[in-house]
Design a protein around this motif. Structure first.
Motif, mmCIF file in Angstrom:
data_model
loop_
_atom_site.group_PDB
_atom_site.id
_atom_site.type_symbol
_atom_site.label_atom_id
_atom_site.label_comp_id
_atom_site.label_asym_id
_atom_site.label_seq_id
_atom_site.Cartn_x
_atom_site.Cartn_y
_atom_site.Cartn_z
ATOM 1 N N TYR A 121 -3.622 -7.597 -8.316
ATOM 2 C CA TYR A 121 -4.455 -6.485 -8.287
ATOM 3 C C TYR A 121 -3.659 -5.128 -8.095
ATOM 4 O O TYR A 121 -3.068 -4.993 -7.170
ATOM 5 C CB TYR A 121 -5.473 -6.601 -7.057
ATOM 6 N N THR A 122 -4.391 -4.226 -8.973
ATOM 7 C CA THR A 122 -3.762 -2.708 -8.647
ATOM 8 C C THR A 122 -5.180 -1.914 -8.268
ATOM 9 O O THR A 122 -5.858 -1.887 -9.264
ATOM 10 C CB THR A 122 -3.007 -2.200 -10.045
ATOM 11 N N ILE A 154 0.821 -1.136 -0.003
ATOM 12 C CA ILE A 154 -0.185 -0.128 0.134
ATOM 13 C C ILE A 154 0.872 1.175 -0.084
ATOM 14 O O ILE A 154 1.839 1.277 0.856
ATOM 15 C CB ILE A 154 -0.837 -0.021 1.312
ATOM 16 N N THR A 155 0.534 2.237 -0.931
ATOM 17 C CA THR A 155 1.342 3.404 -0.862
ATOM 18 C C THR A 155 0.404 4.597 -0.797
ATOM 19 O O THR A 155 -0.569 4.741 -1.387
ATOM 20 C CB THR A 155 2.211 3.510 -2.360
ATOM 21 N N ILE A 156 0.844 5.438 0.165
ATOM 22 C CA ILE A 156 -0.002 6.537 0.542
ATOM 23 C C ILE A 156 0.316 7.685 -0.572
ATOM 24 O O ILE A 156 1.438 8.095 -0.309
ATOM 25 C CB ILE A 156 0.053 7.073 1.948
ATOM 26 N N ASP A 157 -0.325 8.061 -1.293
ATOM 27 C CA ASP A 157 0.164 9.120 -2.420
ATOM 28 C C ASP A 157 -0.107 10.524 -1.937
ATOM 29 O O ASP A 157 0.707 11.330 -2.250
ATOM 30 C CB ASP A 157 -0.631 8.739 -3.901
ATOM 31 N N GLY A 162 -2.658 0.604 -4.143
ATOM 32 C CA GLY A 162 -2.654 -0.552 -3.362
ATOM 33 C C GLY A 162 -2.437 -1.909 -4.482
ATOM 34 O O GLY A 162 -3.111 -1.854 -5.304
ATOM 35 N N ARG A 163 -1.347 -2.739 -4.192
ATOM 36 C CA ARG A 163 -1.376 -3.891 -4.984
ATOM 37 C C ARG A 163 -1.619 -4.996 -3.913
ATOM 38 O O ARG A 163 -1.320 -5.125 -2.790
ATOM 39 C CB ARG A 163 0.098 -4.075 -5.215
ATOM 40 N N TRP A 164 -2.340 -6.150 -4.442
ATOM 41 C CA TRP A 164 -2.648 -7.305 -4.009
ATOM 42 C C TRP A 164 -2.350 -8.450 -4.529
ATOM 43 O O TRP A 164 -2.361 -8.406 -5.889
ATOM 44 C CB TRP A 164 -4.036 -7.126 -3.565
ATOM 45 N N TYR A 165 -1.854 -9.573 -3.991
ATOM 46 C CA TYR A 165 -1.803 -10.753 -4.605
ATOM 47 C C TYR A 165 -3.253 -11.450 -4.398
ATOM 48 O O TYR A 165 -3.399 -12.017 -3.154
ATOM 49 C CB TYR A 165 -0.536 -11.510 -3.961
#
Lengths: 166, 166
Positions: free
Chosen positions: B126-127, B90-93, B100-103
């Motif tokens: 997932y993005t 998870i990146t707070i932009d 967020g990326r999820w596998y």
């Protein structure tokens, strides 16, 4: 807010983050001890006040020992189990109580005995209650609702090359 | 830095940690509602500005209702689904946007109807994009790229002993 009050608020919020992380680790330990059949260590994750319902609430227990004895008897060495917890939703309800949801995938493989070659797969939504006693978090209540469960005969030719329980 | 500046920095960093945790829980709720077929509750995880692409971007929707209606119609009660999210990145932009990326591992089982006994397994990356509105995080964009997807006929002798949708 004064600087003092802001630091106090920070301390409280940081404690909540630490509690959330501790609860996630508690659950990780529970799953690891469950599938590793480390019953004594599993007992240390359970609150002395534990109330547990398994199988959609049909089975209820009231002490750590009762729970681990049940698990030990219902998950003998002939049964490989994997309980994989995903995407937790942890809520800190008070300084000493919390609620947690877990998305569970489970897999059972019977390697010997009456149910040899039986396989069970399933999924469930876990809802837990946790309790903090003397700075340590414990599982107070745990129960789940099945998404589904399936039973099948595994192909006997499947070759289990490694099994920590044998 | 002054004490004031140090407290301010702490507040900002702690807020980011809380945002990351909130986004992880948001996604946990999304998967739980998806597989529990709780469409109204699922809708509450979606931003009013949602733009969703499914199946490698071929399907695009523009409102929470459009998304949940599509999901409801494409995942009827005859279909058991499990969407298991792993290892988030998870990146707070900004204060109100995040990535967020999820596998993902997914499993579908058709229990009745035209596709009875069909099984689908797969994995995907997932993005997601998330948006914070009035202190609450929502899924703004979600799309995925398949690692693989496989379709097969399940052995009809597999006995589904529990199914929350039946």
């Amino acid at each position: 807010m004064t600087l003092e009050e802001r630091v106090e608020a920070l301390e409280k919020e940081l404690q909540e983050m630490k509690d959330i992380e501790a609860i996630k680790e508690l659950k990780g330990k529970y799953f690891r001890c469950l599938d590793g059949k480390m019953w004594d260590e599993l007992e240390t994750t359970l609150s002395p006040n534990i109330v547990t319902s398994y199988s959609n609430g049909k089975l209820v227990f009231h002490s750590p020992k009762e729970v681990t004895d049940y698990l030990k008897s219902s998950m003998p060495k002939e049964e490989i189990s994997m309980h994989m917890g995903h995407t937790p939703e942890i809520t800190i309800d008070s300084e000493t109580t919390a609620t947690g949801r877990w998305y569970l995938e489970d897999r059972l493989i019977f390697t010997d005995g009456k149910y040899k070659d039986v396989g069970i797969n399933g999924g469930a939504f876990y809802t837990d209650k946790y309790e903090k006693i003397d700075g340590q978090w414990y599982i107070l209540e745990t129960g789940y609702v099945r998404i589904y469960e399936e039973h099948f005969m595994r192909d006997p030719k499947i070759h289990i090359t490694m099994n920590m329980h044998k």
